[in-house]
Design a protein around this motif. Structure first.
Motif, PDB file in Angstrom:
ATOM      1  N   GLY A 152      13.615  37.759  21.594  1.00 27.31           N
ATOM      2  CA  GLY A 152      12.361  37.331  21.002  1.00 27.31           C
ATOM      3  C   GLY A 152      11.173  37.579  21.898  1.00 27.31           C
ATOM      4  O   GLY A 152      11.309  38.000  23.055  1.00 27.31           O
ATOM      5  N   LYS A 153      10.009  37.358  21.356  1.00 26.63           N
ATOM      6  CA  LYS A 153       8.768  37.600  22.102  1.00 26.63           C
ATOM      7  C   LYS A 153       7.799  36.480  21.763  1.00 26.63           C
ATOM      8  O   LYS A 153       7.620  36.120  20.603  1.00 26.63           O
ATOM      9  N   THR A 154       7.180  35.934  22.797  1.00 26.53           N
ATOM     10  CA  THR A 154       6.225  34.858  22.535  1.00 26.53           C
ATOM     11  C   THR A 154       4.821  35.440  22.387  1.00 26.53           C
ATOM     12  O   THR A 154       4.507  36.477  22.954  1.00 26.53           O
ATOM     13  N   VAL A 155       4.014  34.753  21.597  1.00 22.12           N
ATOM     14  CA  VAL A 155       2.662  35.198  21.318  1.00 22.12           C
ATOM     15  C   VAL A 155       1.711  34.066  21.692  1.00 22.12           C
ATOM     16  O   VAL A 155       2.023  32.894  21.446  1.00 22.12           O
ATOM     17  N   GLY A 156       0.573  34.417  22.268  1.00 26.14           N
ATOM     18  CA  GLY A 156      -0.386  33.391  22.653  1.00 26.14           C
ATOM     19  C   GLY A 156      -1.286  32.989  21.494  1.00 26.14           C
ATOM     20  O   GLY A 156      -1.114  33.439  20.362  1.00 26.14           O
ATOM     21  N   ALA A 157      -2.256  32.138  21.782  1.00 24.09           N
ATOM     22  CA  ALA A 157      -3.198  31.709  20.761  1.00 24.09           C
ATOM     23  C   ALA A 157      -4.222  32.811  20.511  1.00 24.09           C
ATOM     24  O   ALA A 157      -4.310  33.774  21.258  1.00 24.09           O
ATOM     25  N   VAL A 158      -4.982  32.658  19.433  1.00 20.78           N
ATOM     26  CA  VAL A 158      -6.045  33.622  19.130  1.00 20.78           C
ATOM     27  C   VAL A 158      -7.148  33.475  20.166  1.00 20.78           C
ATOM     28  O   VAL A 158      -7.662  32.385  20.403  1.00 20.78           O
ATOM     29  N   LYS A 159      -7.496  34.598  20.812  1.00 19.03           N
ATOM     30  CA  LYS A 159      -8.578  34.573  21.794  1.00 19.03           C
ATOM     31  C   LYS A 159      -9.559  35.658  21.428  1.00 19.03           C
ATOM     32  O   LYS A 159      -9.169  36.793  21.159  1.00 19.03           O
ATOM     33  N   MET A 160     -10.837  35.323  21.381  1.00 17.68           N
ATOM     34  CA  MET A 160     -11.815  36.407  21.258  1.00 17.68           C
ATOM     35  C   MET A 160     -13.126  36.014  21.903  1.00 17.68           C
ATOM     36  O   MET A 160     -13.633  34.919  21.694  1.00 17.68           O
ATOM     37  N   PHE A 161     -13.644  36.916  22.694  1.00 19.16           N
ATOM     38  CA  PHE A 161     -14.966  36.794  23.303  1.00 19.16           C
ATOM     39  C   PHE A 161     -15.185  35.413  23.906  1.00 19.16           C
ATOM     40  O   PHE A 161     -16.160  34.724  23.610  1.00 19.16           O
ATOM     41  N   GLY A 162     -14.256  34.961  24.697  1.00 21.89           N
ATOM     42  CA  GLY A 162     -14.439  33.700  25.389  1.00 21.89           C
ATOM     43  C   GLY A 162     -14.118  32.464  24.573  1.00 21.89           C
ATOM     44  O   GLY A 162     -14.229  31.347  25.065  1.00 21.89           O
ATOM     45  N   TRP A 163     -13.717  32.648  23.309  1.00 17.59           N
ATOM     46  CA  TRP A 163     -13.385  31.498  22.473  1.00 17.59           C
ATOM     47  C   TRP A 163     -11.887  31.527  22.181  1.00 17.59           C
ATOM     48  O   TRP A 163     -11.299  32.579  21.955  1.00 17.59           O
ATOM     49  N   THR A 164     -11.253  30.375  22.255  1.00 15.26           N
ATOM     50  CA  THR A 164      -9.821  30.316  21.990  1.00 15.26           C
ATOM     51  C   THR A 164      -9.573  29.376  20.820  1.00 15.26           C
ATOM     52  O   THR A 164     -10.113  28.265  20.793  1.00 15.26           O
ATOM     53  N   ALA A 165      -8.758  29.840  19.866  1.00 13.50           N
ATOM     54  CA  ALA A 165      -8.403  28.978  18.732  1.00 13.50           C
ATOM     55  C   ALA A 165      -7.260  28.086  19.186  1.00 13.50           C
ATOM     56  O   ALA A 165      -6.095  28.401  18.982  1.00 13.50           O
TER      57      ALA A 165
END
Lengths: 358, 291
Positions: A152-165
């Motif tokens: 399996g592979k782990t995935v991080g949270a949504v990150k964009m332009f300095g903002w993290t969901a």
């Protein structure tokens, strides 16, 4: 509720057919915007899944419901999007770029499948896509340096332009935005010449061809767009589930996706989302009633498969237009109220038209 | 020697694929629809045989007959109850319908308490016997598979070539409406085709059972029979067997000579190449349309 009698072309391609549409869809949008404050954490997660599967369903609906090409390997595109997202965000790409790159990759894979698939029709196409799905699933489990293989592979949270969901609600809004954009894109596509060409191909390839539609180009395009949407859904799915393994993208998933669009109602955008609601809601419904059933039935391991199969058989037999078709019938009944007669929607044909000569 | 051994294993496995593919082709030829439930029918047939042997205690041959006859009846009933109402709908509805039937069959068998989740061995008289022939080790189970497939093929060939029913079936398969106008009872023939396909599936299940096990998920092997049917040409009975042999051989050889993982995808690679090179398959019918 009303049925419009269209009198000109502009009316036919208008996005919102009448004020009622604007009102009800506006209300739906308001409710969706307020959902994080109205729903519990658990229900919000389910709603997020519905939006994600809705996006995938839109893709498959475009292919199966509007172009008339059936893919029994759509989980492959779903998986390509998911793994692309996992890998690219792993390299630190911002979310929108990774999403678009994943969609483009899926679309490219879709073209690769679509091109050979042009030569074959009907059930052969189904088997070709089925084979492709198997091969891709095997690639996912063997290409360990990229996909992590069966571990399996782990995935991080949504990150964009300095903002993290980082909260469920913020990721829900990301999904909502993507789903709304995808829906609008599909609606607009369908009222464009391209979308009309798709419908023409579905209804009759020969007539479409004689009207000057380039069959090969539009079929490939349909595969590409469908795969791109499935890839976008897969990317969202990767962030939602946070852990990818090859068995999430196998033939069972492909059949689930097909089941979703068939039950939702082939040939309608509503159908994609109704099907997603059904697909997410049914396991919940089963586990909710499980405890009230006798022990021997409620705790049996095959219960879910039986219910799925029985529902699918029931829909194909009694409601081939799916949930959306049922809704249309209810609406027609209410509108025609005193004049509705039995058997208004009864199917007439009782013979198979030869598909071999098509 | 090694190679010959692999070939024999491949041929035996290919016969199973061929038999399941035969079921697809029978249904396809008669009704122009594709049954995705063929693997599940095979599983039901194997369970039927198991029940006849262990629960009823019937001797081997009687239970084989009982399983085949029972499944044939089941196929006819299934066609009458579920398939017939949607005749005339696009072929895809029947695909979805048979997928649904497959789910239900698999789920129902799994739900049987104490039976469904276990793996069973079918107590056949030739279990685990081995012949030694000039350095080759021939498992009797595999020989039985090959022999039974050959016999079944000859039988089916005779039915379609010489019997009135078989010829009527061929007529119905070419154009249902025209056949109906000529006085052929198309609906009854459709039922019969499903019965025949289910019976063949039961034979496949009973032949496969000694090689693997009887299990609720054994029907997934049906998905490997699609490549067989396509390679042979979807509407051709001999093609189904030849396609099955090709797939079986490819799988067996790929499992030995290629790296791990190729064994499972080899049939699908073959089918994609086949669709690309020869969309009609090896024995496919070539139809031209006049506009």
């Amino acid at each position: 509720m009303r049925f419009l009698f269209k009198t000109d072309y502009g009316q036919d391609i208008r996005l919102a057919k009448h004020g009622g549409h604007v009102f009800w869809y506006g209300l739906l949008c308001l409710w969706l915007l307020a959902a994080p404050w109205l729903l519990s954490e658990y229900l919000l997660a389910q709603l997020t899944f519905i939006l994600i599967y809705g996006v995938v369903g839109l893709g498959l609906m475009l292919l199966a419901g509007f172009t008339g090409l059936f893919s029994i390997g759509h989980a492959a595109f779903f998986g390509v999007g998911a793994y692309a997202q996992a890998v690219l965000t792993g390299y630190g790409w911002p979310f929108p770029f990774a999403l678009l790159a994943g969609a483009a990759l899926s679309a490219a894979v879709g073209v690769v499948v679509g091109l050979p698939a042009l030569r074959v029709k009907g059930i052969y196409l189904g088997i070709a896509t089925l084979s492709f799905g198997f091969i891709v699933a095997e690639v996912f489990s063997r290409w360990e340096s990229v996909t992590g293989g069966n571990a399996g592979k782990t995935v991080g949270a949504v990150k964009m332009f300095g903002w993290t969901a980082d909260s469920a609600a913020s990721f829900y809004f990301v999904c909502l935005v993507v789903a709304v954009l995808a829906t609008l894109a599909c609606l607009n596509l369908l009222r464009s010449p391209t979308g009309r060409a798709f419908v023409a191909i579905r209804d009759s390839e020969i007539s479409a061809q004689s009207m000057g539609i380039h069959l090969a180009r539009y079929k490939t395009l349909s595969f590409a767009i469908s795969a791109a949407l499935a890839g976008i859904g897969g990317a969202l799915y990767a962030h939602q589930i946070r852990f990818l393994s090859p068995d999430q993208f196998d033939i069972v998933q492909s059949i689930d996706l097909l089941l979703m669009v068939v039950i939702g109602g082939l040939g309608s955008i509503h159908g994609a989302f109704l099907g997603a609601i059904f697909l997410i809601g049914l396991p919940q419904a089963i586990s909710a009633v499980k405890d009230y059933l006798p022990q021997a039935i409620g705790q049996a391991p095959g219960l879910k498969a039986v219910v799925y199969g029985a529902v699918l058989v029931g829909f194909v037999l009694f409601e081939p237009l799916g949930l959306y078709g049922r809704w249309l019938k209810v609406r027609a009944y209410l509108q025609l109220f005193p004049f509705y007669r039995k058997g208004l929607f009864r199917r007439q044909k009782s013979f198979q038209k030869s598909e071999r000569l098509r | 020697m090694q190679f010959l051994q692999l070939v024999i294993t491949g041929v035996a496995q290919g016969c199973i694929y061929g038999l399941i593919a035969l079921g697809f082709v029978l249904v396809y030829k008669a009704t122009e629809t594709v049954s995705f439930a063929q693997g599940e029918l095979m599983m039901l047939g194997a369970f039927f045989g198991l029940a006849a042997m262990t629960l009823l205690g019937l001797p081997f041959w009687l239970s084989v007959l009982a399983a085949v006859a029972g499944m044939a009846l089941f196929g006819i009933v299934l066609e009458a109850l579920v398939i017939r109402p949607i005749l005339g709908q696009p072929a895809f509805s029947i695909v979805m319908l048979t997928i649904g039937i497959g789910y239900v069959a698999r789920g129902l068998v799994t739900m049987l308490p104490g039976i469904g989740t276990e793996t069973h061995t079918l107590p056949v008289p030739y279990k685990d016997q081995v012949w030694n022939a000039g350095g080759l080790v021939l498992a009797v189970e595999q020989m039985v598979v090959i022999a039974a497939t050959a016999v079944l093929c000859v039988l089916l060939f005779a039915v379609f070539r010489y019997s009135k029913v078989g010829i009527a079936m061929q007529a119905a398969s070419q154009n249902q409406l025209a056949a109906y106008y000529m006085g052929i009872p198309v609906k009854r023939l459709n039922g019969l085709a499903w019965g025949l396909a289910s019976g063949v599936a039961a034979v496949a299940g009973l032949l496969l059972a000694p090689i693997t096990f009887v299990h609720a998920n054994m029907g997934f092997i049906g998905l490997k029979a699609f490549p067989a049917a396509v390679v042979g040409g979807f509407g051709s009975l001999p093609g189904a067997i030849v396609g099955g042999l090709v797939i079986g051989l490819v799988e067996s050889l790929a499992g030995f000579y290629l790296p791990e993982g190729f064994k499972d995808v080899a049939p699908y690679v073959v089918v994609l190449v086949m669709l690309w090179v020869m969309p009609n398959g090896l024995f496919g019918e070539k139809l031209r349309k006049k506009v």
